[in-house]
Design an enzyme around this catalytic site. Sequence first.
Site, PDB file in Angstrom:
ATOM      1  N   HIS A 195       0.871  -1.175   0.000  1.00 18.25           N
ATOM      2  CA  HIS A 195       0.000   0.000   0.000  1.00 18.25           C
ATOM      3  C   HIS A 195       0.908   1.225   0.000  1.00 18.25           C
ATOM      4  O   HIS A 195       1.701   1.412   0.925  1.00 18.25           O
ATOM      5  CB  HIS A 195      -0.921   0.006   1.222  1.00 18.25           C
ATOM      6  N   CYS A 196       0.819   2.049  -1.044  1.00 19.30           N
ATOM      7  CA  CYS A 196       1.683   3.226  -1.160  1.00 19.30           C
ATOM      8  C   CYS A 196       0.989   4.434  -0.532  1.00 19.30           C
ATOM      9  O   CYS A 196      -0.063   4.864  -1.006  1.00 19.30           O
ATOM     10  CB  CYS A 196       2.019   3.500  -2.629  1.00 19.30           C
ATOM     11  N   VAL A 197       1.593   4.962   0.533  1.00 26.31           N
ATOM     12  CA  VAL A 197       1.005   6.109   1.243  1.00 26.31           C
ATOM     13  C   VAL A 197       1.018   7.347   0.342  1.00 26.31           C
ATOM     14  O   VAL A 197       0.055   8.111   0.309  1.00 26.31           O
ATOM     15  CB  VAL A 197       1.791   6.368   2.549  1.00 26.31           C
TER      16      VAL A 197
END
Length: 348
Positions: A195-197
Amino acid sequence: MGVFCGGFLRDTWARATDRCFRFFPCLSDSDRRSTLFLKVALVTLHLIFPGVLFAFDKDLIDRTREDPWYTAIYLLLFIATLAQYFITSGTSPGYVLDAQKAVDERDALVRRTSLDSKQPASSKNGSVVITVDQNQSGRNYQRSNVTAWTKLVMDLYPPGSSIRNWTCPSCNVVQPPRAKHCHDCDKCVLQFDHHCVWLGTCVGQRNHCRFWWYILEETALCLWTSILYIVYLKSNISKAWWIDVIMILLLGTLSISLIFLLLLLLFHCYLIVTNQTTYEVVRRQRVPYLRGVPQRVYPFSKGLCRNLYVFCCARNSLLQMEPMPSVQELEEKSRPYTCLDVLSCHCC
Ligand SMILES: [Zn+2]
Ligand SMILES: [Zn+2]
């Protein structure tokens, strides 16, 4: 008096935020607010580095007047990087619920047209390929028929596997191999990478290629900007100390970012050529479907060329689910490589 002022300020703040949320309903969600904040921060950071350079570097301005193409190409890369960031951020990573919906709709259609109801999705090179509408939303989907999907997923696991019909308790969907539930997105993602912030979304099957291009463009932009800073510092040092301090600090930040981006780019190149995900590499011991797979064996790899082809040329509207290799296939992959394997790219 202090309590009165505090209460007054709190009420004013609450009224202002209420009014703001009325005009921009998307801001009432805290997750969306933090994603939007990060996007604004990222765009601001991108504007600061070239902005400072063009504000202080008179040589660069003169060079732009004499040779506008140099600066034009740099600005083109700058715009392309930001565009790639927003495109990647807005692309669905490939949700399991969307794939399930597509399978069940196909199955219902096949039943209606009295075709073979046991083939709800086409099979291509051992993988299951499903055409999915780009605008489908997985969360609102109500399951009408779990049989077709469940059977399809179970066939992707070797017979006797204990996780063949493992169901995600949050999405209430049977998970195919390589899928994982993301607690930030609250959805199961196909071929979950991470999951890329910064993007505010997951990186999965459908946007991994775009993510790689984004890192490549960001690395090129960071490298070019660092070179421009070094050229400035070499020719203008000691003209004004405070400008040099700002330039050195920004160059230091750029250098750290460049090292991080280069490592990230190399790591994702390794993932692509071996057909792995970050989740599978980092949590290899804890991934249920990788239990029993020998170390240094890439269970989903089809060889360098095929891995690259699938990664680069797989159509965006397809959700391709890969089957778990059988015990015989894993034994074949775990035997020592020969020179012929290396030459024919079978080692990865
Ligand atoms: Zn889930
Ligand atoms: Zn996510």
